[in-house]
Design a protein around this motif. Sequence first.
Motif, mmCIF file in Angstrom:
data_model
loop_
_atom_site.group_PDB
_atom_site.id
_atom_site.type_symbol
_atom_site.label_atom_id
_atom_site.label_comp_id
_atom_site.label_asym_id
_atom_site.label_seq_id
_atom_site.Cartn_x
_atom_site.Cartn_y
_atom_site.Cartn_z
ATOM 1 N N SER A 4 1.453 6.193 -7.030
ATOM 2 C CA SER A 4 1.022 7.580 -6.837
ATOM 3 C C SER A 4 2.169 8.371 -6.226
ATOM 4 O O SER A 4 3.131 7.803 -5.704
ATOM 5 C CB SER A 4 -0.188 7.635 -5.909
ATOM 6 O OG SER A 4 0.199 7.250 -4.594
ATOM 7 N N GLN A 5 2.019 9.687 -6.272
ATOM 8 C CA GLN A 5 3.029 10.526 -5.635
ATOM 9 C C GLN A 5 2.985 10.384 -4.120
ATOM 10 O O GLN A 5 4.022 10.474 -3.460
ATOM 11 C CB GLN A 5 2.860 11.984 -6.056
ATOM 12 C CG GLN A 5 3.219 12.195 -7.522
ATOM 13 C CD GLN A 5 3.210 13.637 -7.899
ATOM 14 O OE1 GLN A 5 4.158 14.358 -7.570
ATOM 15 N NE2 GLN A 5 2.162 14.084 -8.570
ATOM 16 N N ALA A 6 1.812 10.129 -3.565
ATOM 17 C CA ALA A 6 1.716 9.896 -2.115
ATOM 18 C C ALA A 6 2.514 8.656 -1.734
ATOM 19 O O ALA A 6 3.252 8.660 -0.736
ATOM 20 C CB ALA A 6 0.258 9.757 -1.697
ATOM 21 N N GLU A 7 2.405 7.596 -2.541
ATOM 22 C CA GLU A 7 3.183 6.391 -2.272
ATOM 23 C C GLU A 7 4.674 6.654 -2.483
ATOM 24 O O GLU A 7 5.511 6.163 -1.724
ATOM 25 C CB GLU A 7 2.728 5.234 -3.161
ATOM 26 C CG GLU A 7 3.478 3.946 -2.864
ATOM 27 C CD GLU A 7 3.118 2.784 -3.777
ATOM 28 O OE1 GLU A 7 3.744 1.713 -3.597
ATOM 29 O OE2 GLU A 7 2.251 2.927 -4.666
ATOM 30 N N MET A 8 5.007 7.454 -3.507
ATOM 31 C CA MET A 8 6.409 7.818 -3.752
ATOM 32 C C MET A 8 6.976 8.514 -2.516
ATOM 33 O O MET A 8 8.054 8.166 -2.045
ATOM 34 C CB MET A 8 6.517 8.740 -4.977
ATOM 35 C CG MET A 8 7.920 9.235 -5.282
ATOM 36 S SD MET A 8 8.948 8.088 -6.197
ATOM 37 C CE MET A 8 8.255 8.243 -7.838
ATOM 38 N N LEU A 9 6.241 9.465 -1.980
ATOM 39 C CA LEU A 9 6.691 10.187 -0.790
ATOM 40 C C LEU A 9 6.946 9.223 0.363
ATOM 41 O O LEU A 9 8.001 9.285 1.015
ATOM 42 C CB LEU A 9 5.657 11.237 -0.391
ATOM 43 C CG LEU A 9 5.942 12.007 0.893
ATOM 44 C CD1 LEU A 9 7.226 12.817 0.788
ATOM 45 C CD2 LEU A 9 4.762 12.900 1.237
ATOM 46 N N GLU A 10 6.023 8.319 0.616
ATOM 47 C CA GLU A 10 6.176 7.352 1.707
ATOM 48 C C GLU A 10 7.394 6.458 1.491
ATOM 49 O O GLU A 10 8.166 6.217 2.418
ATOM 50 C CB GLU A 10 4.922 6.499 1.854
ATOM 51 C CG GLU A 10 3.733 7.233 2.418
ATOM 52 C CD GLU A 10 3.988 7.799 3.811
ATOM 53 O OE1 GLU A 10 4.592 7.100 4.651
ATOM 54 O OE2 GLU A 10 3.577 8.947 4.046
ATOM 55 N N ARG A 11 7.559 5.941 0.292
ATOM 56 C CA ARG A 11 8.679 5.035 0.004
ATOM 57 C C ARG A 11 10.013 5.748 0.148
ATOM 58 O O ARG A 11 10.956 5.193 0.715
ATOM 59 C CB ARG A 11 8.560 4.462 -1.408
ATOM 60 C CG ARG A 11 7.401 3.533 -1.606
ATOM 61 C CD ARG A 11 7.724 2.135 -1.045
ATOM 62 N NE ARG A 11 6.694 1.206 -1.386
ATOM 63 C CZ ARG A 11 6.798 0.274 -2.327
ATOM 64 N NH1 ARG A 11 7.911 0.140 -3.008
ATOM 65 N NH2 ARG A 11 5.791 -0.518 -2.570
ATOM 66 N N ILE A 12 10.110 6.960 -0.390
ATOM 67 C CA ILE A 12 11.377 7.706 -0.305
ATOM 68 C C ILE A 12 11.685 8.022 1.155
ATOM 69 O O ILE A 12 12.811 7.869 1.610
ATOM 70 C CB ILE A 12 11.324 9.001 -1.147
ATOM 71 C CG1 ILE A 12 11.030 8.703 -2.613
ATOM 72 C CG2 ILE A 12 12.614 9.801 -0.998
ATOM 73 C CD1 ILE A 12 12.005 7.817 -3.313
ATOM 74 N N VAL B 272 16.012 3.214 -6.462
ATOM 75 C CA VAL B 272 15.281 4.083 -7.378
ATOM 76 C C VAL B 272 13.794 3.718 -7.390
ATOM 77 O O VAL B 272 13.436 2.547 -7.483
ATOM 78 C CB VAL B 272 15.862 3.984 -8.801
ATOM 79 C CG1 VAL B 272 15.082 4.858 -9.769
ATOM 80 C CG2 VAL B 272 17.336 4.360 -8.803
ATOM 81 N N HIS B 273 12.953 4.755 -7.328
ATOM 82 C CA HIS B 273 11.498 4.603 -7.382
ATOM 83 C C HIS B 273 10.968 5.466 -8.523
ATOM 84 O O HIS B 273 11.393 6.612 -8.680
ATOM 85 C CB HIS B 273 10.865 5.048 -6.065
ATOM 86 C CG HIS B 273 11.237 4.181 -4.916
ATOM 87 N ND1 HIS B 273 12.482 4.210 -4.323
ATOM 88 C CD2 HIS B 273 10.539 3.230 -4.259
ATOM 89 C CE1 HIS B 273 12.518 3.326 -3.341
ATOM 90 N NE2 HIS B 273 11.355 2.716 -3.288
ATOM 91 N N VAL B 274 10.030 4.913 -9.286
ATOM 92 C CA VAL B 274 9.436 5.647 -10.407
ATOM 93 C C VAL B 274 7.930 5.413 -10.448
ATOM 94 O O VAL B 274 7.434 4.407 -9.952
ATOM 95 C CB VAL B 274 10.044 5.225 -11.767
ATOM 96 C CG1 VAL B 274 11.525 5.571 -11.839
ATOM 97 C CG2 VAL B 274 9.818 3.756 -12.051
#
Length: 143
Positions: free
Chosen positions: A110-118, A64-66
């Motif tokens: 950030s959402q950019a980091e969220m995208l990369e992590r997912i 899970v990422h938040v």
Amino acid sequence: MAWLRHALLAALLALCWPSLAAAEESPVLVAHPDVRTVHLTRDTTRAIFAMRQRTWPDGQAVRVHVLSNDDPVHGRFVKERLAVYPHQLQLAWDRMVFSGTGQAPTRVFSQAEMLERIANTPGALGYLEREYLDDRVQVISVE
């Protein structure tokens, strides 16, 4: 009475500027492309984000990422998709961490980091506004 004025103004803005209304859409649930689950119930999604359910329905580990608690996207996702408040999730995470029974989700900035992590973490789950979606992640519907 001020809340009514605010609601009427928001409705008027949504009618006049559809792009503003779209920007306020609920963030969508996204997962790593190899995750086989495509639908989750709200209760299952809430259990996963509360870190009470640690696996996908097929047994794969969920990562899970938040975003941070004060990020408006996090607030909208938690309130609208999970039907809880950010502080309630934080309390659940703190309780598990301090009792030694679990761990908190991975925080991203950030959402950019969220995208990369997912996109790069097998079993990953998070959320994004639609403008951040691309073909590196899959959208999971919440019923």
